[in-house]
Design an enzyme around this catalytic site. Structure first.
Site, PDB file in Angstrom:
ATOM      1  N   GLU A  90      59.433  42.179  45.076  1.00  0.00           N
ATOM      2  CA  GLU A  90      60.587  42.337  46.689  1.00  0.00           C
ATOM      3  C   GLU A  90      61.912  41.370  46.154  1.00  0.00           C
ATOM      4  OE1 GLU A  90      57.705  42.865  50.614  1.00  0.00           O
ATOM      5  OE2 GLU A  90      57.914  40.402  49.530  1.00  0.00           O
ATOM      6  N   HIS A 123      60.999  38.421  45.163  1.00  0.00           N
ATOM      7  CA  HIS A 123      59.321  37.759  44.659  1.00  0.00           C
ATOM      8  C   HIS A 123      58.566  38.307  44.153  1.00  0.00           C
ATOM      9  CE1 HIS A 123      55.644  37.510  48.282  1.00  0.00           C
ATOM     10  NE2 HIS A 123      55.717  36.579  47.249  1.00  0.00           N
TER      11      HIS A 123
HETATM   12  N1  3HC Z   1      46.850  37.765  33.614  1.00  0.00           N
HETATM   13  C1  3HC Z   1      47.476  38.505  32.141  1.00  0.00           C
HETATM   14  N2  3HC Z   1      47.018  39.402  32.860  1.00  0.00           N
HETATM   15  C2  3HC Z   1      46.236  39.505  33.466  1.00  0.00           C
HETATM   16  C3  3HC Z   1      45.537  38.902  34.619  1.00  0.00           C
HETATM   17  C4  3HC Z   1      45.939  37.456  34.202  1.00  0.00           C
HETATM   18  N3  3HC Z   1      45.896  36.773  35.314  1.00  0.00           N
HETATM   19  N4  3HC Z   1      44.578  39.275  34.961  1.00  0.00           N
HETATM   20  C5  3HC Z   1      44.280  39.889  34.187  1.00  0.00           C
HETATM   21  N5  3HC Z   1      44.414  40.472  33.560  1.00  0.00           N
HETATM   22  C6  3HC Z   1      45.256  41.776  32.724  1.00  0.00           C
HETATM   23  C7  3HC Z   1      44.270  41.710  32.036  1.00  0.00           C
HETATM   24  O1  3HC Z   1      43.752  41.214  30.500  1.00  0.00           O
HETATM   25  C8  3HC Z   1      43.589  43.150  31.555  1.00  0.00           C
HETATM   26  O2  3HC Z   1      44.090  44.074  30.583  1.00  0.00           O
HETATM   27  P1  3HC Z   1      44.535  45.419  30.181  1.00  0.00           P
HETATM   28  O3  3HC Z   1      44.179  46.929  30.772  1.00  0.00           O
HETATM   29  O4  3HC Z   1      45.536  45.217  28.919  1.00  0.00           O
HETATM   30  O5  3HC Z   1      42.946  44.788  29.382  1.00  0.00           O
HETATM   31  C9  3HC Z   1      44.009  44.385  33.040  1.00  0.00           C
HETATM   32  O6  3HC Z   1      44.878  43.170  34.226  1.00  0.00           O
HETATM   33  C10 3HC Z   1      43.337  44.164  34.068  1.00  0.00           C
HETATM   34  O7  3HC Z   1      42.217  43.032  34.151  1.00  0.00           O
HETATM   35  P2  3HC Z   1      40.319  43.125  34.124  1.00  0.00           P
HETATM   36  O8  3HC Z   1      39.999  44.187  34.057  1.00  0.00           O
HETATM   37  O9  3HC Z   1      39.773  41.516  34.279  1.00  0.00           O
HETATM   38  O10 3HC Z   1      40.246  43.065  35.960  1.00  0.00           O
HETATM   39  P3  3HC Z   1      40.765  44.083  37.074  1.00  0.00           P
HETATM   40  O11 3HC Z   1      40.455  45.352  36.550  1.00  0.00           O
HETATM   41  O12 3HC Z   1      39.919  43.587  38.335  1.00  0.00           O
HETATM   42  O13 3HC Z   1      42.566  43.681  36.854  1.00  0.00           O
HETATM   43  C11 3HC Z   1      43.792  42.189  38.664  1.00  0.00           C
HETATM   44  C12 3HC Z   1      42.681  42.585  37.619  1.00  0.00           C
HETATM   45  C13 3HC Z   1      44.774  43.060  37.900  1.00  0.00           C
HETATM   46  C14 3HC Z   1      44.273  40.725  38.498  1.00  0.00           C
HETATM   47  C15 3HC Z   1      42.967  43.109  40.168  1.00  0.00           C
HETATM   48  O14 3HC Z   1      41.660  42.805  39.988  1.00  0.00           O
HETATM   49  C16 3HC Z   1      44.385  43.407  40.855  1.00  0.00           C
HETATM   50  O15 3HC Z   1      44.977  44.366  40.972  1.00  0.00           O
HETATM   51  N6  3HC Z   1      43.452  42.562  42.132  1.00  0.00           N
HETATM   52  C17 3HC Z   1      44.338  42.622  43.445  1.00  0.00           C
HETATM   53  C18 3HC Z   1      46.030  41.744  42.920  1.00  0.00           C
HETATM   54  C19 3HC Z   1      46.637  41.367  43.979  1.00  0.00           C
HETATM   55  O16 3HC Z   1      46.540  42.452  44.880  1.00  0.00           O
HETATM   56  N7  3HC Z   1      47.743  40.749  43.543  1.00  0.00           N
HETATM   57  C20 3HC Z   1      48.808  40.043  44.789  1.00  0.00           C
HETATM   58  C21 3HC Z   1      48.580  39.011  45.214  1.00  0.00           C
HETATM   59  S1  3HC Z   1      49.188  38.972  47.082  1.00  0.00           S
HETATM   60  C22 3HC Z   1      50.633  37.577  46.456  1.00  0.00           C
HETATM   61  O17 3HC Z   1      50.463  37.611  44.737  1.00  0.00           O
HETATM   62  C23 3HC Z   1      52.433  37.248  46.778  1.00  0.00           C
HETATM   63  C24 3HC Z   1      51.739  36.392  46.853  1.00  0.00           C
HETATM   64  O18 3HC Z   1      53.360  35.361  47.993  1.00  0.00           O
HETATM   65  C25 3HC Z   1      50.847  35.373  47.751  1.00  0.00           C
END
Ligand code: 3HC
Length: 288
Positions: A153, A141
């Protein structure tokens, strides 16, 4: 084992499937990506190309130039074309019937492969049972956005063999991820905790306690979350949030895991979050 770490196959070219594909390509693997929709495959290739180019521009693509890495991606609409991959990761939409159908077919067309599912909450033990090789079925996961989130996971079905768990843990590490073993229970660990939090955030909005923006600001500033729970709902997909809540409801406790009516309404109106251009927020450039 070496072969396992060189190439994988993925079923489903949606957000998760293409994220896993991009991650594997960036890690130097050959990837076969399968979807029933040619359009989904075209979109995935374009998104993966963009993601690899960005990494290349930042000087972070160690496996070669973006063009050379993308050349290791093969796309297909036929599951039979995945037959020679040692591990096949299914990342299809979260429907038991759909996933069971894919597993039945993979069981026939890819007799040697380990079959891993990226299911976010369905029972691996039940999925393993539809195949003739339940000991080689396991959960992997991933988390959205896959190229960024370090966790996988690893879910062991009741029938999964030890060597299969070890192989997919090694695969997760080869992809630059950290595997954590979790039992086969509805929602596993992360979604069982995270998705009810998102659901509760929707209830706070539904009851008029705070606006969506205020809820997100509050959780970012008061709980140090990188993005608020409703922005996260838009990112993972409101349909996915509702699907996981229903699985928790069915598997654990009817009342405690009722999906918030506001989520259902957004879903019925087709506002699924970033992927449709609107959820709790609007994303004009990303929809469609
Ligand atoms: N793809 C690739 N890289 C990405 C991306 C994407 N979709 N979104 C952001 N990034 C990269 C950016 O390029 C940046 O890279 P860098 O530091 O090398 O320049 C880095 O991530 C940070 O991006 P930003 O500065 O634009 O934005 P943030 O600091 O807000 O980070 C995030 C973005 C990492 C997505 C952050 O908002 C985060 O951690 N959010 C929470 C994510 C989360 O909780 N995910 C779990 C969801 S639950 C799940 O997936 C389970 C499923 O079963 C439902």
């Amino acid at each position: 084992m070496t072969d396992t770490l060189q190439r994988i196959a993925i079923v489903g070219a949606g957000i998760m499937g293409r994220g896993i594909a991009q991650t594997a390509l960036a890690a130097g693997q050959e990837v076969a990506l399968c979807d029933v929709s040619e359009a989904a495959l075209d979109n995935a290739r374009e998104a993966i190309d963009g993601g690899l180019q960005r990494l290349d521009d930042k000087g972070r693509l160690e496996a070669g130039t973006a063009e050379a890495v993308l050349a290791r991606l093969a796309v297909t609409t036929r599951l039979a074309d995945l037959a020679d991959a040692p591990v096949i990761i299914e990342a299809a939409p979260e429907s038991p019937e759909l996933k069971e159908g894919i597993f039945r077919e993979l069981d026939t067309v890819a007799p040697e492969a380990i079959l891993a599912s990226n299911t976010s909450s369905l029972s691996l033990t039940r999925l393993a049972d539809v195949t003739g090789r339940p000991e080689r079925v396991v959960g992997m996961h991933f988390f959205n956005p896959v190229p960024v989130m370090p966790l996988v996971e690893v879910i062991r079905a009741r029938q999964t063999a030890d060597h299969v768990v070890e192989t997919v843990e090694a695969l997760a590490r080869a992809l630059g991820k950290t595997p954590v073993r979790i039992g086969d229970s509805p929602g596993f660990a992360v979604n069982r905790i995270l998705i009810p939090m998102i659901n509760e955030a929707a209830f706070v909005v539904e009851e008029g306690v705070a606006t969506a923006e205020a809820v997100d600001d509050a959780m970012r500033l008061g709980a140090n979350h990188p993005i608020g729970p409703l922005a996260l709902a838009d990112m993972v997909g409101i349909d996915v949030v509702v699907a996981v809540m229903k699985i928790l409801q069915d598997g654990l406790d009817e009342a405690k895991y009722q999906p918030c009516p506001l989520l259902r309404r957004l879903m019925d109106e087709g506002h699924l979050g970033r992927k449709t251009g609107r959820g709790f927020c609007e994303y004009p450039a990303e929809g469609g």
